[in-house]
Design an enzyme around this catalytic site. Structure first.
Site, mmCIF file in Angstrom:
data_model
loop_
_atom_site.group_PDB
_atom_site.id
_atom_site.type_symbol
_atom_site.label_atom_id
_atom_site.label_comp_id
_atom_site.label_asym_id
_atom_site.label_seq_id
_atom_site.Cartn_x
_atom_site.Cartn_y
_atom_site.Cartn_z
ATOM 1 N N SER A 19 49.324 37.916 47.140
ATOM 2 C CA SER A 19 48.627 37.308 48.278
ATOM 3 C C SER A 19 47.137 37.562 48.139
ATOM 4 O O SER A 19 46.727 38.534 47.504
ATOM 5 C CB SER A 19 49.111 37.925 49.582
ATOM 6 O OG SER A 19 48.689 39.278 49.669
ATOM 7 N N ASP A 20 46.327 36.722 48.744
ATOM 8 C CA ASP A 20 44.933 37.103 48.927
ATOM 9 C C ASP A 20 44.932 38.247 49.957
ATOM 10 O O ASP A 20 45.955 38.521 50.596
ATOM 11 C CB ASP A 20 44.084 35.910 49.390
ATOM 12 C CG ASP A 20 42.591 36.117 49.089
ATOM 13 O OD1 ASP A 20 42.169 37.286 48.908
ATOM 14 O OD2 ASP A 20 41.846 35.123 49.053
ATOM 15 N N TRP A 21 43.801 38.915 50.111
ATOM 16 C CA TRP A 21 43.755 40.125 50.947
ATOM 17 C C TRP A 21 44.054 39.815 52.410
ATOM 18 O O TRP A 21 43.311 39.085 53.052
ATOM 19 C CB TRP A 21 42.397 40.828 50.764
ATOM 20 C CG TRP A 21 42.502 41.923 49.747
ATOM 21 C CD1 TRP A 21 42.193 43.242 49.950
ATOM 22 C CD2 TRP A 21 43.014 41.849 48.407
ATOM 23 N NE1 TRP A 21 42.498 43.976 48.821
ATOM 24 C CE2 TRP A 21 42.995 43.150 47.866
ATOM 25 C CE3 TRP A 21 43.519 40.814 47.620
ATOM 26 C CZ2 TRP A 21 43.439 43.444 46.582
ATOM 27 C CZ3 TRP A 21 43.958 41.100 46.337
ATOM 28 C CH2 TRP A 21 43.912 42.392 45.825
#
Ligand SMILES: *[C@@H]1O[C@H](CO)[C@@H](O)[C@H](O)[C@H]1NC(C)=O
Ligand SMILES: *[C@@H]1O[C@H](CO)[C@@H](O)[C@H](O)[C@H]1NC(C)=O
Ligand SMILES: *[C@@H]1O[C@H](CO)[C@@H](O)[C@H](O)[C@H]1NC(C)=O
Ligand SMILES: *[C@@H]1O[C@H](CO)[C@@H](O)[C@H](O)[C@H]1NC(C)=O
Ligand SMILES: *[C@@H]1O[C@H](CO)[C@@H](O)[C@H](O)[C@H]1NC(C)=O
Ligand SMILES: *[C@@H]1O[C@H](CO)[C@@H](O)[C@H](O)[C@H]1NC(C)=O
Ligand SMILES: *[C@@H]1O[C@H](CO)[C@@H](O)[C@H](O)[C@H]1NC(C)=O
Length: 869
Positions: A277-279
């Site tokens: 995932s992105d952050w």
């Protein structure tokens, strides 16, 4: 990163009521695609999967779930730190930004940004910069490099993060991305191509507790022919990791969009690595696992509890396995993919551990800053990883410099020129080159945009440093307003430095929240006014632009004193000497625009403007389809200020002797894909609850994310597995592995897509009087068919070596089956739309200066053709 917490907190507090979710426009749907395909069926990866699955078969449940998520934001030295499985020899894996160098550290190189690399149109430099970046990440002990960025593609000229990628064309972006991946991974670092997908603006990108992230609504053909293209090439290069974007596609968050991850990425593109995932982009536990997410970063839940330490995965993943909601093979496949990437890059052999700390510059500090009360220790060891990387950085910065205008050959500058230099961009930020966290300001020489894609400068070789080093005779006026004391003399050459900046959404700079929301496409700091004022007093003006992307030049472009214009893009630390080499003519400029420079922002289609506030989910519909950047300008018959691919030299080149040779005979559809190879066999038996019990007397760190459960919780979860209450699986859910779509078959898709259909060679001759490098750009013009296609599309490019006057070089270009295909949404395959038709294969040095045309029907090439656009 702290701002993430504050951001989520404030949006949580501010949103009093749960807002209505806006409907995705009719016709855009996010179909289900289950199950998540097992990795390991591509032969290049089979040995790594064999090793990984052997290890996974020996791991406990808590060890496995520990590797699928981070241990929490600010809970380790890197921006992301997975849990470990020390018992079987797997350490915590370190993930670190960013695409132009190691973020938040010291003794590193701040390389030129992606957009600068794109402007070189130089494949060899793209790869060599990748190798150098890889060496620095390895040297700092980073396992997983969070780059390159190949999305944003630059659909929106004002988009905040376009500069992290390589330009507004899928093929340029694809070469930049894939060659970076190859370079980075060649030294054992796992590269991450990001952000999948259609992450084209910064504002409203994230989901919060009260508002869904923006939905990019796009059709299947546009997805394949534009936005997915660079991801396909990155996968084909064997990239180990893909990062999922914050936004939604067709209303479904990318982080749990099963069609995107399971269907397109893992099945059609045959991606063998792991999906992160992105952050804080993950918004669900079971659903995201089923949709194909393999790693949650940095591990925490995206909304307010981030400050308390809670996770959708880790202990919850252990629970979801014990209660039977997530099938065991889904977890095993994720962990096997992560470990396969680790083995594939050879990280089991003497790979360094992290020796820096992204959270502080001090030598010692808390080991878990996010825990508030934390043991302290040595966190920064100040390892110098620069080697001779400044050289490749300078080469990229230099060979990217794009000469747009050079009236009367005012450039190169004679050595004895007397210069008056204007603009604060010419000299270092007086407050310190790293005075703004994540470069979140535009002060002094602009070497990069802001956000997580930035790095600290070890030094900044500013243009003024460059003039000094040359012993130039100059006076510098360190101001953005025209000074009254510059004392113009007719012998003076004025050099004016101006900028345009943008960045990531968590920092707002001069009212621009990442995207260029308020600066529009104008120069910053009244740059237009400065140039106009200088032009009123001086007769020879050179304008140097450091910019993240297109800017409007029309306020001053045609003033008679404005003789030369150079885009130096974002040079990183090497702004000075690289520019001097071009200004003084040690080399001829050889950069070309990686995007179109318009005359007015109205020249773009309305659909590529920034989406403003909308109640509920902001909807961003890509109604322009394939027509972004030059594809749009060509179709709308609008002459830009400077065309995509434009770039002048101090010499001239001719393109001749083009030869087009058929290689692989084509049919309208590619040959049948190869079947998937074998994948590891995974047990479906739920492991005993005891595999998730907390160990006795374990001393826990507050807020740290662990994969264990209290004994009672684990036992209850195991009991729930046999209850009649089942997890509400999404429509279309199944756990039976599929053979995969016909467009797949290998990394990047059906391997036949990459068969070379035609080789094209062209001789480039330096017909001028100075040495220089030329870029040959190859565009295809599709024959008429039932498919509407853009007038011209870049498909390949090559750069010559430095050619002496009179010298020639023959460049080899090629067209693959995919290059000549369109994505057919009905058959869900790449097809040749008009097999017998005559493809125009145009070669030249800019999208608007293509004079050599080869035709596939007659297989002949003719020069001096009128330009198509
Ligand atoms: C989005 O919707 C369009 C139109 O129905 C469809 O063609 C496309 O495949 C969908 N894309 C994704 C990623 O769901
Ligand atoms: C999970 O990772 C953490 C951090 O490295 C470690 O302390 C813990 O022992 C690991 N858990 C398991 C089950 O190995
Ligand atoms: C199993 O655990 C997961 C994670 O906590 C939860 O989301 C899911 O609803 C649970 N399923 C059942 C059937 O209890
Ligand atoms: C610089 O030198 C050239 C030739 O060497 C001469 O023609 C020119 O006038 C000189 N310019 C200045 C500003 O001294
Ligand atoms: C300009 O340069 C020329 C050649 O060097 C010199 O003769 C002349 O005096 C200079 N003019 C001024 C105003 O400095
Ligand atoms: C290149 O050729 C054009 C046309 O002949 C000419 O106008 C121009 O001055 C030449 N440029 C250089 C740098 O030699
Ligand atoms: C845990 O701590 C208790 C009390 O100090 C001690 O009796 C016990 O032996 C410890 N157990 C382990 C496994 O270390």
């Amino acid at each position: 990163m702290l701002s993430f917490i504050l951001l989520s907190l404030s949006s949580y507090v501010a949103g009093a009521a749960i807002e209505r979710r806006d409907a995705v426009p009719a016709g855009y749907v996010a179909p289900p695609y289950y199950p998540s395909p097992h990795g390991g069926w591509v032969s290049d990866w089979s040995e790594s999967f064999r090793k990984a699955s052997l290890l996974v078969s020996r791991m406990t449940l808590a060890e496995k779930t520990n590797l699928t998520a981070g241990s929490g934001i600010f809970m380790g030295r890197c921006v992301g730190n997975t849990g470990s499985a020390e018992r079987v020899g797997i350490p915590q894996l370190c993930l670190q930004d960013g695409p132009l160098g190691v973020r938040n550290t010291d003794h590193n190189t701040a390389f030129p940004a992606g957009i600068t690399v794109g402007a070189t149109f130089d494949k060899d430099l793209m790869r060599r910069r990748g190798v150098a970046i890889g060496e620095e990440f390895r040297g700092k002990g980073v396992n997983i490099h969070l780059g390159p960025s190949v999305g944003a593609l630059g659909r929106k000229p004002r988009g905040g993060r376009n500069w992290e990628g390589f330009g507004s064309d899928p093929v340029l972006q694809a070469f930049g991305g894939a060659l970076s991946v190859e370079g980075i991974q060649s030294v054992g670092v796992i590269a991450t191509i990001k952000h999948l997908i259609a992450n084209e603006q910064e504002m409203y990108r994230m989901y919060s507790a009260v508002k869904p992230g923006i939905s990019s609504n796009l059709d299947d053909r546009t997805l394949h022919e534009l936005y997915l293209w660079p991801f396909a090439e990155g996968v084909r290069s064997g990239v180990g990791s893909v990062m999922i974007a914050y936004n939604a596609v067709n209303g479904s968050a990318c982080s749990q969009n099963s069609y995107l991850i399971n269907g397109i990425l893992k099945d059609e593109l045959g991606f063998q690595g792991f999906v992160m995932s992105d952050w804080l982009a993950q918004i669900s536990g079971v659903a995201s696992a089923l949709a194909g997410l393999d790693m949650s970063m940095p591990g925490d839940i995206h909304t307010v509890p981030v400050v308390l330490g809670s996770s959708y995965w880790m202990y919850e993943y252990s629970r979801a396995i014990l209660n039977g909601s997530i099938p065991v093979d889904r977890l095993d496949d994720s962990v096997t993919r992560i470990l396969a990437a680790y083995f594939q890059m050879g990280q089991d052999q003497n790979y360094p551990r992290p020796n820096f700390d992204t959270n502080t510059q001090n030598a010692e500090g808390p080991l878990y800053p996010g825990a508030l009360i934390s043991p302290s220790g040595v966190v920064n060891e100040f390892v110098n990883v620069q080697a001779n990387h400044a050289e490749v950085a300078r080469e990229v910065a230099r060979d990217a410099i794009t000469l747009l205008k050079n009236t009367g050959n005012v450039l190169p500058l004679p050595r004895n020129s007397t210069l008056k230099i204007f603009g604060t961009d010419a000299e270092k930020n007086p407050d310190g080159i790293n005075s703004c966290a994540d470069q979140g300001c535009n002060k002094g020489t602009l070497g990069m945009g802001w956000g997580s894609g930035s790095a600290r400068y070890p030094y900044m070789d500013s243009p003024i440093d460059g003039f000094k080093a040359r012993g130039a005779s100059y006076q510098f006026f360190n101001t953005d307003s025209f000074p009254s004391n510059s004392n113009p003399s007719p012998n003076d050459t004025a050099v004016v430095f101006v900028t345009a900046d943008s960045g990531e959404n968590y920092i707002t700079v001069e009212n621009n929240p990442g995207d260029r929301t308020s600066s529009n496409l104008n120069l910053w700091h009244n740059g237009d006014r400065l140039i106009q004022d200088v032009a009123a007093k001086y007769t020879n003006i050179i304008v140097v632009v450091h910019t993240v992307g297109p800017v409007l030049l029309d306020g001053w472009h045609d003033l008679p004193s404005v003789k030369a214009i150079l885009f130096a893009h974002l040079p990183g630390q090497e702004a000075g000497a690289s520019l001097m080499e071009v200004l003084y003519g040690d080399v001829s400029p050889s950069g070309h625009l990686p995007y179109t420079v318009p005359k007015s922002e109205d020249d773009y289609s309305d659909s590529v403007s920034l989406v403003g506030y909308q109640i509920g989910q902001p909807q961003d519909t890509f109604s322009e389809g394939l027509y972004i950047d030059y594809r749009h300008f060509h179709k709308a018959n609008i002459k830009p200020r400077y065309a995509f691919g434009h770039g002048l030299s101090y010499t001239n080149f001719s393109f001749s002797n083009a030869v087009l040779t058929g290689v692989t005979p084509l049919r309208s559809t590619p040959p049948t894909r190869p079947a998937k190879g074998a994948t590891p066999a995974y047990s479906t038996a739920i492991p005993p609850a005891s595999e998730a019990y907390w160990p006795e007397n374990f001393s826990r760190i507050w807020r740290y994310l662990y994969s264990w459960l209290e004994k009672a919780d684990a036992d209850n979860a195991a009991k729930a597995a046999s209850s009649t209450t089942k997890y509400p699986y999404p429509a279309g859910y199944s756990n039976v592995q599929k053979p995969g779509p016909s467009a797949g078959g290998a990394q990047g898709g059906n391997p036949a897509l990459f068969d070379v259909a035609y080789d094209v060679s062209v001789t480039v001759t330096n017909t001028g009087s100075r040495a220089g490098k030329a870029v040959a750009q190859l565009y295809v013009q599709f024959p008429t068919s039932s498919f509407d296609t853009p007038i011209l599309q870049l498909r390949d490019f090559e750069k010559t070596s430095n050619l002496a006057p009179g010298a020639s070089e023959t460049l080899k270009l090629r067209l693959t089956r995919k290059d000549l295909s369109v994505w057919d949404v009905v058959s869900q395959n790449w097809i040749i739309p008009n097999l017998g038709g005559d493809y125009g294969v145009w070669i030249g040095d800019s999208s608007d200066n293509l004079r050599l045309r080869c035709g596939t029907a007659a297989r002949t090439c003719v020069g001096n053709q009128p330009s198509l656009v």
